[in-house]
Design a protein around this motif. Structure first.
Motif, PDB file in Angstrom:
ATOM      1  N   LEU A   1     -39.557 -78.571  27.677  1.00 37.27           N
ATOM      2  CA  LEU A   1     -40.670 -79.166  26.934  1.00 37.27           C
ATOM      3  C   LEU A   1     -40.124 -80.126  25.880  1.00 37.27           C
ATOM      4  N   PRO A   2     -40.751 -81.291  25.705  1.00 38.64           N
ATOM      5  CA  PRO A   2     -40.247 -82.278  24.736  1.00 38.64           C
ATOM      6  C   PRO A   2     -40.119 -81.733  23.315  1.00 38.64           C
ATOM      7  N   ILE A   3     -41.061 -80.924  22.869  1.00 35.94           N
ATOM      8  CA  ILE A   3     -41.017 -80.405  21.502  1.00 35.94           C
ATOM      9  C   ILE A   3     -39.833 -79.456  21.287  1.00 35.94           C
ATOM     10  N   ILE A   4     -39.357 -78.857  22.359  1.00 39.88           N
ATOM     11  CA  ILE A   4     -38.247 -77.900  22.278  1.00 39.88           C
ATOM     12  C   ILE A   4     -36.928 -78.543  22.696  1.00 39.88           C
ATOM     13  N   ARG A   5     -36.992 -79.440  23.663  1.00 34.78           N
ATOM     14  CA  ARG A   5     -35.784 -80.023  24.254  1.00 34.78           C
ATOM     15  C   ARG A   5     -34.858 -80.663  23.218  1.00 34.78           C
ATOM     16  N   HIS A   6     -35.418 -81.355  22.238  1.00 38.82           N
ATOM     17  CA  HIS A   6     -34.560 -82.037  21.264  1.00 38.82           C
ATOM     18  C   HIS A   6     -33.934 -81.075  20.250  1.00 38.82           C
ATOM     19  N   ARG A   7     -34.242 -79.804  20.358  1.00 40.45           N
ATOM     20  CA  ARG A   7     -33.627 -78.788  19.488  1.00 40.45           C
ATOM     21  C   ARG A   7     -32.672 -77.902  20.286  1.00 40.45           C
ATOM     22  N   ARG A   8     -32.119 -78.457  21.301  1.00 40.23           N
ATOM     23  CA  ARG A   8     -31.275 -77.710  22.240  1.00 40.23           C
ATOM     24  C   ARG A   8     -30.114 -76.991  21.546  1.00 40.23           C
ATOM     25  N   VAL A   9     -29.452 -77.651  20.609  1.00 41.14           N
ATOM     26  CA  VAL A   9     -28.301 -77.053  19.926  1.00 41.14           C
ATOM     27  C   VAL A   9     -28.743 -75.813  19.139  1.00 41.14           C
ATOM     28  N   ALA A  10     -29.843 -75.935  18.411  1.00 39.49           N
ATOM     29  CA  ALA A  10     -30.346 -74.793  17.631  1.00 39.49           C
ATOM     30  C   ALA A  10     -30.765 -73.653  18.560  1.00 39.49           C
ATOM     31  N   LEU A  11     -31.342 -73.988  19.707  1.00 40.11           N
ATOM     32  CA  LEU A  11     -31.756 -72.969  20.671  1.00 40.11           C
ATOM     33  C   LEU A  11     -30.552 -72.235  21.250  1.00 40.11           C
ATOM     34  N   GLU A  12     -29.497 -72.976  21.559  1.00 41.07           N
ATOM     35  CA  GLU A  12     -28.295 -72.345  22.105  1.00 41.07           C
ATOM     36  C   GLU A  12     -27.647 -71.421  21.072  1.00 41.07           C
ATOM     37  N   ARG A  13     -27.667 -71.842  19.805  1.00 40.70           N
ATOM     38  CA  ARG A  13     -27.148 -70.980  18.739  1.00 40.70           C
ATOM     39  C   ARG A  13     -27.983 -69.700  18.623  1.00 40.70           C
TER      40      ARG A  13
ATOM     41  N   LEU B   1     -37.188 -66.741  23.468  1.00 41.40           N
ATOM     42  CA  LEU B   1     -35.755 -66.655  23.757  1.00 41.40           C
ATOM     43  C   LEU B   1     -35.346 -65.222  24.087  1.00 41.40           C
ATOM     44  N   ALA B   2     -35.934 -64.249  23.405  1.00 41.50           N
ATOM     45  CA  ALA B   2     -35.622 -62.843  23.687  1.00 41.50           C
ATOM     46  C   ALA B   2     -36.045 -62.487  25.105  1.00 41.50           C
ATOM     47  N   GLY B   3     -37.215 -62.961  25.515  1.00 38.89           N
ATOM     48  CA  GLY B   3     -37.657 -62.729  26.893  1.00 38.89           C
ATOM     49  C   GLY B   3     -36.754 -63.421  27.896  1.00 38.89           C
ATOM     50  N   MET B   4     -36.367 -64.646  27.559  1.00 40.44           N
ATOM     51  CA  MET B   4     -35.486 -65.416  28.433  1.00 40.44           C
ATOM     52  C   MET B   4     -34.120 -64.761  28.589  1.00 40.44           C
ATOM     53  N   SER B   5     -33.621 -64.179  27.509  1.00 45.13           N
ATOM     54  CA  SER B   5     -32.291 -63.571  27.520  1.00 45.13           C
ATOM     55  C   SER B   5     -32.285 -62.187  28.164  1.00 45.13           C
ATOM     56  N   ARG B   6     -33.492 -61.720  28.543  1.00 42.74           N
ATOM     57  CA  ARG B   6     -33.669 -60.414  29.185  1.00 42.74           C
ATOM     58  C   ARG B   6     -33.335 -59.252  28.252  1.00 42.74           C
ATOM     59  N   LEU B   7     -33.506 -59.478  26.936  1.00 40.85           N
ATOM     60  CA  LEU B   7     -33.394 -58.377  25.989  1.00 40.85           C
ATOM     61  C   LEU B   7     -34.452 -57.352  26.391  1.00 40.85           C
ATOM     62  N   HIS B   8     -34.053 -56.098  26.494  1.00 35.04           N
ATOM     63  CA  HIS B   8     -34.983 -55.053  26.930  1.00 35.04           C
ATOM     64  C   HIS B   8     -36.218 -55.070  26.029  1.00 35.04           C
ATOM     65  N   TYR B   9     -37.417 -55.017  26.622  1.00 39.16           N
ATOM     66  CA  TYR B   9     -38.655 -55.162  25.851  1.00 39.16           C
ATOM     67  C   TYR B   9     -38.795 -54.092  24.770  1.00 39.16           C
ATOM     68  N   ARG B  10     -38.409 -52.878  25.065  1.00 40.77           N
ATOM     69  CA  ARG B  10     -38.554 -51.809  24.058  1.00 40.77           C
ATOM     70  C   ARG B  10     -37.727 -52.113  22.810  1.00 40.77           C
ATOM     71  N   ARG B  11     -36.513 -52.596  23.001  1.00 39.96           N
ATOM     72  CA  ARG B  11     -35.669 -52.960  21.858  1.00 39.96           C
ATOM     73  C   ARG B  11     -36.276 -54.144  21.105  1.00 39.96           C
ATOM     74  N   PHE B  12     -36.777 -55.119  21.866  1.00 39.88           N
ATOM     75  CA  PHE B  12     -37.443 -56.266  21.248  1.00 39.88           C
ATOM     76  C   PHE B  12     -38.663 -55.807  20.456  1.00 39.88           C
ATOM     77  N   PHE B  13     -39.480 -54.959  21.066  1.00 45.63           N
ATOM     78  CA  PHE B  13     -40.728 -54.527  20.452  1.00 45.63           C
ATOM     79  C   PHE B  13     -40.492 -53.789  19.127  1.00 45.63           C
ATOM     80  N   ILE B  14     -39.503 -52.920  19.093  1.00 47.31           N
ATOM     81  CA  ILE B  14     -39.211 -52.166  17.861  1.00 47.31           C
ATOM     82  C   ILE B  14     -38.759 -53.123  16.755  1.00 47.31           C
ATOM     83  N   ALA B  15     -37.798 -54.000  17.062  1.00 45.42           N
ATOM     84  CA  ALA B  15     -37.296 -54.943  16.052  1.00 45.42           C
ATOM     85  C   ALA B  15     -38.387 -55.913  15.626  1.00 45.42           C
ATOM     86  N   ASN B  16     -39.167 -56.386  16.590  1.00 44.70           N
ATOM     87  CA  ASN B  16     -40.232 -57.334  16.298  1.00 44.70           C
ATOM     88  C   ASN B  16     -41.334 -56.679  15.461  1.00 44.70           C
ATOM     89  N   SER B  17     -41.663 -55.437  15.780  1.00 45.17           N
ATOM     90  CA  SER B  17     -42.699 -54.730  15.021  1.00 45.17           C
ATOM     91  C   SER B  17     -42.273 -54.506  13.577  1.00 45.17           C
TER      92      SER B  17
END
Length: 196
Positions: free
Chosen positions: A92-104, A133-149
Motif C-alpha cells: 500500500l502506498p501509505i505504508i510502502r514508503h515506510r519500509r525501513v521503519a516496518l522492517e525494524r 505486523l504481529a499477524g504477519m510475523s505469525r506471532l501466536h494470537y494468544r501471546r499477542f492478545f495478552i500483550a495487546n490487552s
C-alpha cells in the motif's frame, strides 16, 4: 493532515455525548484495524474526550471502558488482517514508503515478541501498524492478545485520564481567570487563551 485533525477535534467538542463516544470508539478502533492511525490519531481524540468528560458532558468511567475495548478489538482485527493479507498491505502506498521503519518493527517483534506489542501501543506509528505486523510475523494470537490487552488497558485508561485531569486543571483556570477557550494548534498541541 493537520487541518483534518483540527476539524475532527473541533467538532468533537461540539457533538452530543453519544456521538462523542461513537467517534472516539471509531477512531481508536480504526487506528490499527483500518490503518487510519496514519491520518487521524486515536490518541488525540482520547485525550480530547477526556477533557470533555472533565466538563461533565460524558461519563469518564464509560469512556475508559469504551476506549480500552475499542483499542483491543481494533488491534485484534488489525492482527487478523495482517495475518491474512500482510504482504499485500506492505505494498500500500501509505505504508510502502515506510519500509525501513516496518522492517525494524518486524525485527523487534521477532526478537521481543509480546513485549514489543505492549511497547508499540505507546508510539503513534507502531500503534497503527503493530497489530498487522504481529499477524504477519505469525506471532501466536494468544501471546499477542495478552500483550495487546495489557497495552490497551494501560494506554486507554492512562490517556483518557490524562485528558480528564488536564480538563479539570483547565476548569480550575477558568474559575480563577474567568472565560477561557482552547485553541487547537495543528491538532496535537493545545493553547489556552484567557479572556479577561
Amino acid at each position: 493532515m493537520a487541518t483534518i485533525v483540527s476539524l475532527v477535534l473541533h467538532e468533537l467538542h461540539r457533538l452530543p455525548s453519544l456521538l462523542v463516544y461513537g467517534l472516539v470508539v471509531l477512531l481508536v478502533f480504526g487506528e490499527a484495524a483500518l490503518f487510519i492511525g496514519f491520518v487521524l490519531p486515536g490518541e488525540t481524540a482520547v485525550i480530547v474526550a477526556g477533557v470533555i468528560a472533565s466538563q461533565g458532558r460524558v461519563n469518564i468511567g464509560l469512556l475508559c471502558v469504551l476506549v480500552v475495548v475499542a483499542a483491543i478489538v481494533g488491534d485484534s482485527v488489525g492482527y487478523a488482517i495482517g495475518r491474512e493479507y500482510g504482504d499485500s498491505l506492505l505494498r500500500l502506498p501509505i505504508i510502502r514508503h515506510r519500509r525501513v521503519a516496518l522492517e525494524r518493527a518486524l525485527d523487534g517483534l521477532h526478537r521481543r515478541g509480546p513485549f514489543y506489542v505492549f511497547v508499540g501501543r505507546f508510539t503513534a506509528f507502531l500503534r497503527a501498524v503493530m497489530p498487522g505486523l504481529a499477524g504477519m510475523s505469525r506471532l501466536h494470537y494468544r501471546r499477542f492478545f495478552i500483550a495487546n490487552s495489557l497495552g490497551g488497558l494501560v494506554w486507554g485508561i492512562g490517556f483518557t485520564l490524562l485528558g480528564y485531569y488536564a480538563g479539570s486543571a483547565l476548569n480550575q483556570l477558568i474559575l480563577v481567570f474567568g472565560s477561557c477557550y482552547i485553541l487547537f494548534d495543528g491538532g496535537a498541541s493545545l493553547r489556552l487563551k484567557v479572556l479577561k
